[in-house]
Design a protein around this motif. Structure first.
Motif, PDB file in Angstrom:
ATOM      1  N   ASP A 169      88.114  32.638  -5.566  1.00 41.40           N
ATOM      2  CA  ASP A 169      87.782  33.717  -4.824  1.00 41.40           C
ATOM      3  C   ASP A 169      86.380  34.739  -4.269  1.00 41.40           C
ATOM      4  OD1 ASP A 169      90.600  33.982  -4.309  1.00 41.40           O
ATOM      5  OD2 ASP A 169      90.603  34.906  -6.234  1.00 41.40           O
ATOM      6  N   PHE A 170      85.491  33.864  -5.075  1.00 40.25           N
ATOM      7  CA  PHE A 170      83.841  33.732  -4.709  1.00 40.25           C
ATOM      8  C   PHE A 170      83.274  33.377  -6.042  1.00 40.25           C
ATOM      9  CE2 PHE A 170      85.192  36.608  -8.568  1.00 40.25           C
ATOM     10  CZ  PHE A 170      83.983  36.429  -9.457  1.00 40.25           C
ATOM     11  N   VAL A 171      81.710  33.109  -4.996  1.00 40.42           N
ATOM     12  CA  VAL A 171      80.594  33.193  -5.515  1.00 40.42           C
ATOM     13  C   VAL A 171      79.704  33.907  -6.663  1.00 40.42           C
ATOM     14  CG1 VAL A 171      78.991  31.325  -5.447  1.00 40.42           C
ATOM     15  CG2 VAL A 171      81.222  30.466  -4.799  1.00 40.42           C
ATOM     16  N   LEU A 172      79.240  33.791  -7.125  1.00 44.31           N
ATOM     17  CA  LEU A 172      78.250  34.402  -8.008  1.00 44.31           C
ATOM     18  C   LEU A 172      77.418  33.897  -8.241  1.00 44.31           C
ATOM     19  CD1 LEU A 172      77.452  36.816  -9.439  1.00 44.31           C
ATOM     20  CD2 LEU A 172      78.791  36.750 -11.622  1.00 44.31           C
ATOM     21  N   GLN A 173      75.791  33.734  -7.857  1.00 40.18           N
ATOM     22  CA  GLN A 173      75.312  33.224  -8.589  1.00 40.18           C
ATOM     23  C   GLN A 173      73.927  34.050  -8.976  1.00 40.18           C
ATOM     24  OE1 GLN A 173      73.999  30.454  -5.211  1.00 40.18           O
ATOM     25  NE2 GLN A 173      75.142  28.476  -6.266  1.00 40.18           N
ATOM     26  N   VAL A 174      72.653  33.245 -10.098  1.00 38.72           N
ATOM     27  CA  VAL A 174      72.076  34.484 -10.073  1.00 38.72           C
ATOM     28  C   VAL A 174      70.756  33.067 -10.079  1.00 38.72           C
ATOM     29  CG1 VAL A 174      70.777  35.741 -12.281  1.00 38.72           C
ATOM     30  CG2 VAL A 174      73.144  35.666 -12.542  1.00 38.72           C
ATOM     31  N   TYR A 175      69.950  33.670  -9.902  1.00 35.73           N
ATOM     32  CA  TYR A 175      68.449  33.327  -9.899  1.00 35.73           C
ATOM     33  C   TYR A 175      67.476  34.450 -10.108  1.00 35.73           C
ATOM     34  CZ  TYR A 175      70.875  30.681  -6.256  1.00 35.73           C
ATOM     35  OH  TYR A 175      71.298  29.892  -5.226  1.00 35.73           O
ATOM     36  N   GLU A 176      66.175  33.343 -10.895  1.00 33.78           N
ATOM     37  CA  GLU A 176      64.864  34.774 -11.119  1.00 33.78           C
ATOM     38  C   GLU A 176      63.779  33.514 -10.403  1.00 33.78           C
ATOM     39  OE1 GLU A 176      64.993  36.084 -15.638  1.00 33.78           O
ATOM     40  OE2 GLU A 176      66.757  34.646 -15.464  1.00 33.78           O
ATOM     41  N   ARG A 177      62.963  34.584  -9.973  1.00 31.76           N
ATOM     42  CA  ARG A 177      61.882  34.556  -9.828  1.00 31.76           C
ATOM     43  C   ARG A 177      60.852  33.504 -10.327  1.00 31.76           C
ATOM     44  NH1 ARG A 177      58.181  37.545  -5.278  1.00 31.76           N
ATOM     45  NH2 ARG A 177      56.524  35.304  -5.289  1.00 31.76           N
ATOM     46  N   THR A 178      60.149  32.399 -10.566  1.00 30.85           N
ATOM     47  CA  THR A 178      59.140  31.961 -10.744  1.00 30.85           C
ATOM     48  C   THR A 178      57.564  32.612 -10.657  1.00 30.85           C
ATOM     49  OG1 THR A 178      58.560  30.428  -9.068  1.00 30.85           O
ATOM     50  CG2 THR A 178      60.303  29.586  -9.706  1.00 30.85           C
ATOM     51  N   SER A 179      57.175  32.339 -11.738  1.00 33.98           N
ATOM     52  CA  SER A 179      56.006  33.268 -12.209  1.00 33.98           C
ATOM     53  C   SER A 179      55.405  32.437 -11.488  1.00 33.98           C
ATOM     54  CB  SER A 179      55.641  32.593 -13.668  1.00 33.98           C
ATOM     55  OG  SER A 179      54.759  31.744 -13.750  1.00 33.98           O
ATOM     56  N   PRO A 180      54.034  33.166 -10.736  1.00 33.23           N
ATOM     57  CA  PRO A 180      52.590  32.431 -10.392  1.00 33.23           C
ATOM     58  C   PRO A 180      52.257  31.287 -10.185  1.00 33.23           C
ATOM     59  CG  PRO A 180      51.944  34.853  -9.759  1.00 33.23           C
ATOM     60  CD  PRO A 180      53.298  34.420 -11.612  1.00 33.23           C
ATOM     61  N   ASP A 181      52.599  30.829 -11.210  1.00 29.70           N
ATOM     62  CA  ASP A 181      52.288  29.389 -10.969  1.00 29.70           C
ATOM     63  C   ASP A 181      53.499  28.691 -11.181  1.00 29.70           C
ATOM     64  OD1 ASP A 181      53.580  29.456 -14.067  1.00 29.70           O
ATOM     65  OD2 ASP A 181      51.335  29.357 -15.032  1.00 29.70           O
ATOM     66  N   GLY A 182      54.264  29.139 -11.066  1.00 26.94           N
ATOM     67  CA  GLY A 182      55.812  27.991 -10.564  1.00 26.94           C
ATOM     68  C   GLY A 182      56.790  28.266 -11.944  1.00 26.94           C
ATOM     69  N   THR A 183      56.195  28.474 -13.060  1.00 26.64           N
ATOM     70  CA  THR A 183      57.009  28.779 -14.216  1.00 26.64           C
ATOM     71  C   THR A 183      58.096  29.196 -13.956  1.00 26.64           C
ATOM     72  OG1 THR A 183      54.688  28.245 -15.757  1.00 26.64           O
ATOM     73  CG2 THR A 183      57.134  29.290 -17.002  1.00 26.64           C
ATOM     74  N   ALA A 184      59.756  28.831 -14.819  1.00 24.59           N
ATOM     75  CA  ALA A 184      60.181  29.601 -14.702  1.00 24.59           C
ATOM     76  C   ALA A 184      60.706  30.976 -15.558  1.00 24.59           C
ATOM     77  CB  ALA A 184      62.306  28.512 -14.525  1.00 24.59           C
TER      78      ALA A 184
END
Length: 195
Positions: A169-184
Motif C-alpha cells: 500500500d505505501f513506500v516509506l523511505q528515509v534519507y540523510e543528507r551527507t556532510s560537505p565532504d560526502g560522509t554519510a
C-alpha cells in the motif's frame, strides 16, 4: 475535496493512516529534531506526531480549510506553526534538520518534482533527515506511485538512503543528507556506539 468535508481522506479515523503515520515517526533515526518542515500537512495528523519529536515544526498546505483544521488540531502546541504556502514556489526560509514529504510528490510534473526535491535537500542541514511516504497504488490524479517515485528521490545528489520500508500500500523511505565532504550520517546503532 475539502469543501465537502474537513478531513476528506478520514486521516484521523482510518487505522491504515494512523499506522502509516506511526511508522513514519518510528523510522526517524534521531530521537529529537531541532526544526522540521512538513509541506502538504493536510489536516495536521502527522504534524501532531512530529511535534512530539521536534523542538519546532513548520507545517503548510495550499488549501486554506486544511490549514485552518491543522491549526486547530495543533493549537495546544506552541512550537508548531501552520501556514498557507504552496511549494516549491513558497518555500520557507532557514534550515531544517528534518523534512517530511508525505503523500505529496506524485502531484508534481517532472520539473516541479525536481525543484521540490532540490529545495528539500538545500534546506537540510548536513546529517539532516528527509522522509518520503507515498501511496503505492495508481490514482488518476497522481503522476506516479511510491515505487515509481523511489528511484527519482534516490537519484538526488547529497542523500544517503538509510531506511526503505515497502508494503503493497505505501513506500516509506528515509534519507540523510551527507556532510560537505560526502560522509554519510552514522546509523542509530553507530551513534550509540553499538557498532
Amino acid at each position: 475535496m475539502y469543501r465537502g468535508a474537513p478531513d476528506p481522506w478520514h486521516l484521523a479515523e482510518r487505522w491504515y493512516e494512523r499506522r502509516k503515520y506511526d511508522l513514519t515517526v518510528a523510522s526517524l533515526p534521531l530521537p529529537r529534531y531541532r526544526r522540521a518542515f512538513e509541506p502538504a500537512c493536510s489536516v495536521g495528523e502527522l504534524t501532531v506526531r512530529l511535534a512530539e519529536r521536534c523542538d519546532q515544526v513548520m507545517a503548510c498546505d495550499r488549501v486554506e480549510s486544511a490549514v485552518a483544521t491543522a491549526r486547530r488540531r495543533t493549537s495546544r502546541l506552541p512550537h508548531v506553526e501552520v501556514r498557507a504556502l504552496t511549494v516549491p514556489g513558497q518555500w520557507p526560509s532557514g534550515r531544517f534538520d528534518l523534512v517530511v514529504l508525505s503523500e505529496l510528490l506524485y502531484y508534481f510534473d517532472a520539473p516541479t518534482l525536481q525543484r521540490v526535491l532540490h529545495c528539500s535537500v538545500d534546506a537540510l542541514e548536513p546529517g539532516g533527515t528527509l522522509v518520503t511516504t507515498h501511496w503505492n497504488h495508481p490514482v488518476p490524479d497522481h503522476r506516479g506511485t511510491g515505487s515509481t517515485l523511489a528511484p527519482t528521490v534516490g537519484s538526488v545528489p547529497g542523500l544517503t538512503l538509510t531506511a526503505d520500508h515497502r508494503e503493497s500500500d505505501f513506500v516509506l523511505q528515509v534519507y540523510e543528507r551527507t556532510s560537505p565532504d560526502g560522509t554519510a550520517a552514522p546509523s542509530p546503532a553507530a551513534r550509540e556506539g553499538l557498532v
